[in-house]
Enzyme design. Sequence first.
Site, mmCIF file in Angstrom:
data_model
loop_
_atom_site.group_PDB
_atom_site.id
_atom_site.type_symbol
_atom_site.label_atom_id
_atom_site.label_comp_id
_atom_site.label_asym_id
_atom_site.label_seq_id
_atom_site.Cartn_x
_atom_site.Cartn_y
_atom_site.Cartn_z
ATOM 1 N N CYS A 1 1.711 -37.852 11.363
ATOM 2 C CA CYS A 1 2.792 -38.163 10.419
ATOM 3 C C CYS A 1 3.621 -39.358 10.897
ATOM 4 O O CYS A 1 4.251 -40.037 10.093
ATOM 5 C CB CYS A 1 3.674 -36.941 10.236
ATOM 6 S SG CYS A 1 4.260 -36.283 11.820
ATOM 7 N N GLU B 1 8.988 -30.342 7.565
ATOM 8 C CA GLU B 1 8.564 -31.580 8.234
ATOM 9 C C GLU B 1 7.437 -32.145 7.387
ATOM 10 O O GLU B 1 6.346 -31.574 7.349
ATOM 11 C CB GLU B 1 8.065 -31.285 9.651
ATOM 12 C CG GLU B 1 9.106 -30.690 10.579
ATOM 13 C CD GLU B 1 10.161 -31.685 11.013
ATOM 14 O OE1 GLU B 1 9.976 -32.898 10.776
ATOM 15 O OE2 GLU B 1 11.172 -31.247 11.579
ATOM 16 N N GLU C 1 13.605 -30.210 14.226
ATOM 17 C CA GLU C 1 13.026 -29.321 15.220
ATOM 18 C C GLU C 1 13.307 -29.918 16.595
ATOM 19 O O GLU C 1 13.764 -31.047 16.709
ATOM 20 C CB GLU C 1 11.515 -29.198 14.993
ATOM 21 C CG GLU C 1 11.170 -28.601 13.639
ATOM 22 C CD GLU C 1 9.680 -28.326 13.445
ATOM 23 O OE1 GLU C 1 8.881 -29.271 13.579
ATOM 24 O OE2 GLU C 1 9.332 -27.167 13.176
ATOM 25 N N ASN D 1 -3.627 -31.790 11.232
ATOM 26 C CA ASN D 1 -3.806 -32.986 12.067
ATOM 27 C C ASN D 1 -3.628 -32.728 13.559
ATOM 28 O O ASN D 1 -4.350 -33.300 14.377
ATOM 29 C CB ASN D 1 -2.894 -34.120 11.586
ATOM 30 C CG ASN D 1 -1.438 -33.777 11.686
ATOM 31 O OD1 ASN D 1 -1.045 -32.619 11.544
ATOM 32 N ND2 ASN D 1 -0.619 -34.764 11.936
HETATM 33 P P1 NAD Z 1 -0.754 -29.830 3.189
HETATM 34 O O1 NAD Z 1 0.611 -29.928 2.634
HETATM 35 O O2 NAD Z 1 -1.906 -29.971 2.289
HETATM 36 O O3 NAD Z 1 -0.969 -28.424 3.918
HETATM 37 C C1 NAD Z 1 -0.110 -27.978 4.954
HETATM 38 C C2 NAD Z 1 -0.197 -26.473 5.027
HETATM 39 O O4 NAD Z 1 0.392 -25.927 3.846
HETATM 40 C C3 NAD Z 1 -1.613 -25.916 5.080
HETATM 41 O O5 NAD Z 1 -1.645 -24.800 5.948
HETATM 42 C C4 NAD Z 1 -1.856 -25.482 3.645
HETATM 43 O O6 NAD Z 1 -2.822 -24.468 3.527
HETATM 44 C C5 NAD Z 1 -0.482 -24.978 3.265
HETATM 45 N N1 NAD Z 1 -0.170 -24.925 1.819
HETATM 46 C C6 NAD Z 1 -0.715 -25.631 0.805
HETATM 47 N N2 NAD Z 1 -0.162 -25.261 -0.367
HETATM 48 C C7 NAD Z 1 0.774 -24.316 -0.076
HETATM 49 C C8 NAD Z 1 1.680 -23.570 -0.868
HETATM 50 N N3 NAD Z 1 1.760 -23.693 -2.199
HETATM 51 N N4 NAD Z 1 2.513 -22.715 -0.243
HETATM 52 C C9 NAD Z 1 2.462 -22.564 1.098
HETATM 53 N N5 NAD Z 1 1.608 -23.235 1.893
HETATM 54 C C10 NAD Z 1 0.773 -24.107 1.312
HETATM 55 O O7 NAD Z 1 -0.790 -30.875 4.381
HETATM 56 P P2 NAD Z 1 -2.049 -31.279 5.266
HETATM 57 O O8 NAD Z 1 -2.951 -32.120 4.411
HETATM 58 O O9 NAD Z 1 -2.599 -30.084 5.954
HETATM 59 O O10 NAD Z 1 -1.355 -32.177 6.384
HETATM 60 C C11 NAD Z 1 -1.104 -33.536 6.228
HETATM 61 C C12 NAD Z 1 0.333 -33.777 5.856
HETATM 62 O O11 NAD Z 1 1.191 -33.196 6.828
HETATM 63 C C13 NAD Z 1 0.690 -35.243 5.836
HETATM 64 O O12 NAD Z 1 1.480 -35.520 4.707
HETATM 65 C C14 NAD Z 1 1.499 -35.426 7.098
HETATM 66 O O13 NAD Z 1 2.394 -36.512 7.074
HETATM 67 C C15 NAD Z 1 2.198 -34.129 7.194
HETATM 68 N N6 NAD Z 1 2.661 -33.892 8.557
HETATM 69 C C16 NAD Z 1 3.998 -33.987 8.831
HETATM 70 C C17 NAD Z 1 4.452 -33.803 10.130
HETATM 71 C C18 NAD Z 1 5.922 -33.898 10.466
HETATM 72 O O14 NAD Z 1 6.314 -33.436 11.524
HETATM 73 N N7 NAD Z 1 6.751 -34.475 9.627
HETATM 74 C C19 NAD Z 1 3.541 -33.524 11.147
HETATM 75 C C20 NAD Z 1 2.191 -33.444 10.830
HETATM 76 C C21 NAD Z 1 1.758 -33.618 9.534
#
Ligand code: NAD
Length: 483
Positions: free
Chosen positions: A285, A251, A464, A153
């Site tokens: 998020c 996060e 963080e 995002n």
């Molecule tokens: P996602 O969990 O699908 O993917 C995040 C990352 O994790 C990607 O690089 C993905 O390739 C990797 N990943 C997937 N499976 C994995 C595994 N088994 N082991 C290690 N890495 C793995 O999330 P997304 O769809 O890319 O992002 C959206 C989500 O992120 C939303 O839920 C959003 O709320 C959250 N988010 C949180 C914050 C925060 O600071 N709290 C900030 C931004 C986004």
Amino acid sequence: MSDTVREVPNRIGGRRVPAASGAWLDDVGPATGEVIARIARSDARDVDAAVQAARAAQPAWAALSDEARARVLDRVADGLEARLDELAALESRDQGKPVSLAREVDIPRAIANFRFFAGAVRHQELPSHPMPGAVNLTQRSPVGVCGLVTPWNLPLYLLTWKAAPALAMGNAVVAKPSELTPLTADALVDVMEEAGLPPGVFNLVHGLGPEAGQALVEHPDVKAVSFTGGTVTGRRVAATAAPRFKKLSLELGGKNATVVFDDCDWEATLDGAVRAGFANQGEICLCGSRLLVQRSVHDRFVEAYAARVAALTVGDPADPATRVGALVSAAHRDKVEGYLRLAVDEGGTVRCGGTRPDLPGSLAGGSFLAPAVVSGLAPACRTATEEIFGPVVTVHPFDDEEEAIALANGVAYGLSASVWTRDLGRAHRVARALDVGMVWVNTWLLRDLRVPFGGVKDSGVGREGGRWSLEFFSETKNVCIAW
Ligand code: NAD
């Protein structure tokens, strides 16, 4: 797909390296649905090569003075700044966000992350605890090799939020950006090389989460894992990292409340609640995807709110006038549309949006969706409690402070909230009672890099920002010296 589509290999030990498998993944531009690049589809072999390069480079990087490392980070910031327009255009093309947002927020914040942590490491103070006959000195040393896994995002912004403090503290990094938005991470490595970061200190491995990401979290020589992404993935990452006793920062997702009291500053609250709901197409998020409005002003507020949301024009992310771009992928738009169908099944009324806009030319293949406001839902239903992560806000009335707090806290997530009121006492009471990591009062997403950032409940573990990042990316040691 044209033959001219750029191939984006891994960046390991200062070299550009294709995946060991030789496989590539398509990177699709969300505004058109066309393939804009192909990235290395990495697996455990590539991750291991990157970790070994990081291990080899880390001791010399850590041996530099804080000042010397800070100077490299400052040069990275300068390099990003010199390419601001180019990076903003690239982020917009890869992610779908309006180029104006990338230029005003994403890239400037990436620059600020490097400048801030260069300053933070220069100015860090470590405690000493004198006692009779001895003194305790608290010291910090790097963790070693850190694995950074980031979402789609805010691609460059969130990667640099982790990379800058990790490097500042003398660690080496292996980063795995989202496979949906890999391009600015690759550009970051170019900037780091120009800034004189030694080869191997920062390595980039592209690929799918269950392949490259999982291998990175599992790797025995990766001593700390900083993950930002969805809660389901975070649970998996935690289950992998915990038995290996890695340092872990998570996060995760959010379903954040925007709490509007009847004494609010009407115009400022409308503006703030629209921004909170729909900035970056609702793909932040921290977005306020549940709008709680005091019953005495509920109907009037929701009417004005929906009118403003309906006036947000959805369009070409590359057009500087666009305020709402494309969702990150067609699959993600399908998911968001699925939630809108669920909302209707659950008894909701879509007050505006939720339809695919009719856009000309190549944009017809893009994953656009008009921002939607849904009313009439029970606050505990799935639409109102599950993270949609798109341009959908549900609205709910409440009678008093107590009910507002109960509704805001009535979800599994606990990332952030915003409270809109002119009553200072009420602002304090509600902020204290909210079960979240961050509360904004009469504003939203006003960021100071010194303050703790993170959530409670299903929104994550750890913080963080400022000294919290410096602590995470270091090991603390006490040395007790008797005299
Ligand atoms: P996602 O969990 O699908 O993917 C995040 C990352 O994790 C990607 O690089 C993905 O390739 C990797 N990943 C997937 N499976 C994995 C595994 N088994 N082991 C290690 N890495 C793995 O999330 P997304 O769809 O890319 O992002 C959206 C989500 O992120 C939303 O839920 C959003 O709320 C959250 N988010 C949180 C914050 C925060 O600071 N709290 C900030 C931004 C986004």
